[in-house]
Write a protein that holds these residues in place. Structure first.
Motif, PDB file in Angstrom:
ATOM      1  N   ASP A 158       0.828  -1.066   0.153  1.00 23.68           N
ATOM      2  CA  ASP A 158      -0.300  -0.158   0.092  1.00 23.68           C
ATOM      3  C   ASP A 158       0.614   1.459   0.236  1.00 23.68           C
ATOM      4  N   VAL A 159       1.400   2.056  -0.997  1.00 26.15           N
ATOM      5  CA  VAL A 159       2.251   3.175  -1.347  1.00 26.15           C
ATOM      6  C   VAL A 159       1.627   3.774  -1.432  1.00 26.15           C
ATOM      7  N   PRO A 160       1.724   4.942  -1.038  1.00 26.55           N
ATOM      8  CA  PRO A 160       0.915   6.251  -1.915  1.00 26.55           C
ATOM      9  C   PRO A 160       1.176   6.707  -2.995  1.00 26.55           C
ATOM     10  N   LEU A 161       0.032   6.733  -3.850  1.00 25.88           N
ATOM     11  CA  LEU A 161       0.951   7.188  -5.063  1.00 25.88           C
ATOM     12  C   LEU A 161       0.456   8.880  -4.723  1.00 25.88           C
ATOM     13  N   ILE A 162       1.610   9.302  -5.909  1.00 28.04           N
ATOM     14  CA  ILE A 162       1.138  10.863  -6.185  1.00 28.04           C
ATOM     15  C   ILE A 162      -0.515  10.626  -7.413  1.00 28.04           C
ATOM     16  N   LYS A 163      -0.995  11.658  -6.608  1.00 27.02           N
ATOM     17  CA  LYS A 163      -2.091  11.832  -7.673  1.00 27.02           C
ATOM     18  C   LYS A 163      -1.437  13.313  -8.785  1.00 27.02           C
ATOM     19  N   ASP A 164      -2.723  13.037 -10.009  1.00 33.17           N
ATOM     20  CA  ASP A 164      -1.812  13.765 -10.444  1.00 33.17           C
ATOM     21  C   ASP A 164      -3.729  15.992 -10.477  1.00 33.17           C
ATOM     22  N   THR A 165      -2.712  16.088  -9.709  1.00 36.76           N
ATOM     23  CA  THR A 165      -3.823  17.540  -9.425  1.00 36.76           C
ATOM     24  C   THR A 165      -3.924  18.283  -9.923  1.00 36.76           C
ATOM     25  N   ASN A 166      -3.141  18.518 -11.289  1.00 35.03           N
ATOM     26  CA  ASN A 166      -2.940  19.332 -12.333  1.00 35.03           C
ATOM     27  C   ASN A 166      -4.664  19.761 -12.751  1.00 35.03           C
ATOM     28  N   ASN A 167      -5.363  20.565 -13.196  1.00 30.44           N
ATOM     29  CA  ASN A 167      -6.770  20.589 -13.871  1.00 30.44           C
ATOM     30  C   ASN A 167      -6.649  20.363 -15.389  1.00 30.44           C
ATOM     31  N   VAL A 168      -7.431  19.220 -15.349  1.00 27.07           N
ATOM     32  CA  VAL A 168      -7.084  18.778 -17.446  1.00 27.07           C
ATOM     33  C   VAL A 168      -7.974  19.923 -17.878  1.00 27.07           C
ATOM     34  N   ASN A 169      -7.005  20.078 -19.055  1.00 29.03           N
ATOM     35  CA  ASN A 169      -7.410  20.666 -19.950  1.00 29.03           C
ATOM     36  C   ASN A 169      -8.239  20.205 -21.381  1.00 29.03           C
ATOM     37  N   PHE A 170      -9.100  20.190 -21.994  1.00 30.01           N
ATOM     38  CA  PHE A 170      -9.506  18.894 -22.654  1.00 30.01           C
ATOM     39  C   PHE A 170      -8.601  18.838 -24.619  1.00 30.01           C
ATOM     40  N   SER A 171      -8.807  20.761 -24.660  1.00 30.07           N
ATOM     41  CA  SER A 171      -7.854  21.015 -25.976  1.00 30.07           C
ATOM     42  C   SER A 171      -6.279  20.349 -26.034  1.00 30.07           C
ATOM     43  N   ASN A 172      -5.316  20.918 -24.687  1.00 32.88           N
ATOM     44  CA  ASN A 172      -4.239  20.239 -24.347  1.00 32.88           C
ATOM     45  C   ASN A 172      -4.326  19.536 -24.214  1.00 32.88           C
ATOM     46  N   VAL A 173      -5.103  18.404 -23.421  1.00 34.74           N
ATOM     47  CA  VAL A 173      -4.737  16.586 -23.299  1.00 34.74           C
ATOM     48  C   VAL A 173      -5.196  15.827 -24.937  1.00 34.74           C
ATOM     49  N   PHE A 174      -5.951  17.148 -25.563  1.00 31.79           N
ATOM     50  CA  PHE A 174      -6.448  16.090 -27.060  1.00 31.79           C
ATOM     51  C   PHE A 174      -5.283  16.469 -28.107  1.00 31.79           C
TER      52      PHE A 174
END
Length: 309
Positions: free
Chosen positions: A173-189
């Motif tokens: 049970d290793v604590p994982l670093i979650k991606d907390t940045n705001n997700v921008n659809f255009s950038n992700v796309f």
């Protein structure tokens, strides 16, 4: 000393291939044209859109929308967490080498541990269902029933592997670093398209060179049809199954051999997997281990299903 011998062997083989490329231009031309045709007609339509879709779903946290009862079932059967289940689901939909690609993506995002990445690689090797049901069953083996059997045995062998290897790794049970940045659809796309283009071009290069090597080996040593078929299947899945379809053997044996080829994937697919996990601590040997076990399971399941029919 061993390294020098290995380097010498690589140089000799490379020079030999260079010689054949120069001396047998027609063979080279035909092999590369055929590889590019498969890439354009089969691989781009079945892989490229799924690469983009997978990236988008991962970035928008698909695992949060998977039904809880399904998570509980998979946790019980395979001992996997939600993010590993995401990789499994996307691999079933899109086919290899997306399993390695998605594993690398989640590992780079610190959403799965190294143990979890190695674990999921063992039993997430799924061929694209369209490839099995159309290219393999209709175009190569001329039997739609075989396509359904191959699909069932291919998927079932992976799931059985998941059960067999459920306790192979001890997940802490290793604590994982979650991606907390705001997700921008255009950038992700846009980023998904760029990454998908890189991946599909890499696959093109690997498929082309392995088809060329296969053609050079078969033409140089003048193997018989059966030996040539095995060599082609080991090196590159598509031409191996195509050669299998031309053999004058009972369809049940064609189905079993095709099932083994699909489970192994060919060294071309193995190199695609390596290209996706290179630069990380994820171990290729676990993927290789899974393929040997899956070959045995898939071939056996195919035979058991086909015989009553």
């Amino acid at each position: 000393m061993m390294k020098k011998l290995l380097n010498g062997f690589v140089i000799i083989v490379t020079l030999f291939i260079l010689y054949k490329v120069i001396m047998e231009k027609v063979l080279v031309y035909d092999s590369i044209n055929y590889a590019l045709g498969i890439w354009v007609k089969n691989l781009i339509p079945t892989l490229f859109p799924f690469f983009i879709i997978s990236d988008i779903l991962i970035n928008f946290n698909l695992n949060e929308y998977i039904p809880k009862f399904l998570k509980n079932i998979c946790k019980f059967l395979f001992n996997i967490n939600d993010n590993m289940l995401t990789i499994l689901i996307l691999s079933i939909i899109s086919g290899f080498p997306s399993n390695a690609r998605n594993t690398r993506t989640l590992y780079d995002k610190n959403l799965i541990t190294l143990d979890e990445a190695n674990h999921i690689l063992i039993f997430s090797h799924f061929s694209n269902p369209l490839f099995i049901l159309t290219t393999v069953s209709i175009f190569f083996l001329n039997d739609t029933t075989v396509g359904i059997i191959l699909l069932v045995s291919h998927y079932l062998s992976n799931l059985i592997l998941g059960i067999l290897f459920r306790n192979y790794f001890v997940h802490k049970d290793v604590p994982l670093i979650k991606d907390t940045n705001n997700v921008n659809f255009s950038n992700v796309f846009i980023l998904s398209i760029k990454r998908s283009i890189d991946s599909i071009l890499m696959i093109c290069g690997i498929v082309t060179i392995f088809m060329l090597i296969s053609s050079i080996i078969v033409s140089t040593f003048n193997f018989d049809l059966y030996t040539s078929m095995i060599i082609k299947g080991i090196l590159e899945l598509t031409i191996g199954i195509e050669a299998l379809g031309m053999q004058g053997i009972p369809i049940v044996y064609k189905a079993v051999i095709a099932s083994c080829f699909l489970a192994f994937g060919g060294l071309s697919v193995h190199m695609q997997v390596i290209s996706q996990i290179s630069g990380t601590d994820i171990k290729y040997r676990f993927f290789l281990l899974g393929r040997f076990y899956q070959m045995i399971l898939a071939g056996f399941i195919t035979y058991i299903i086909y015989i009553p029919l």
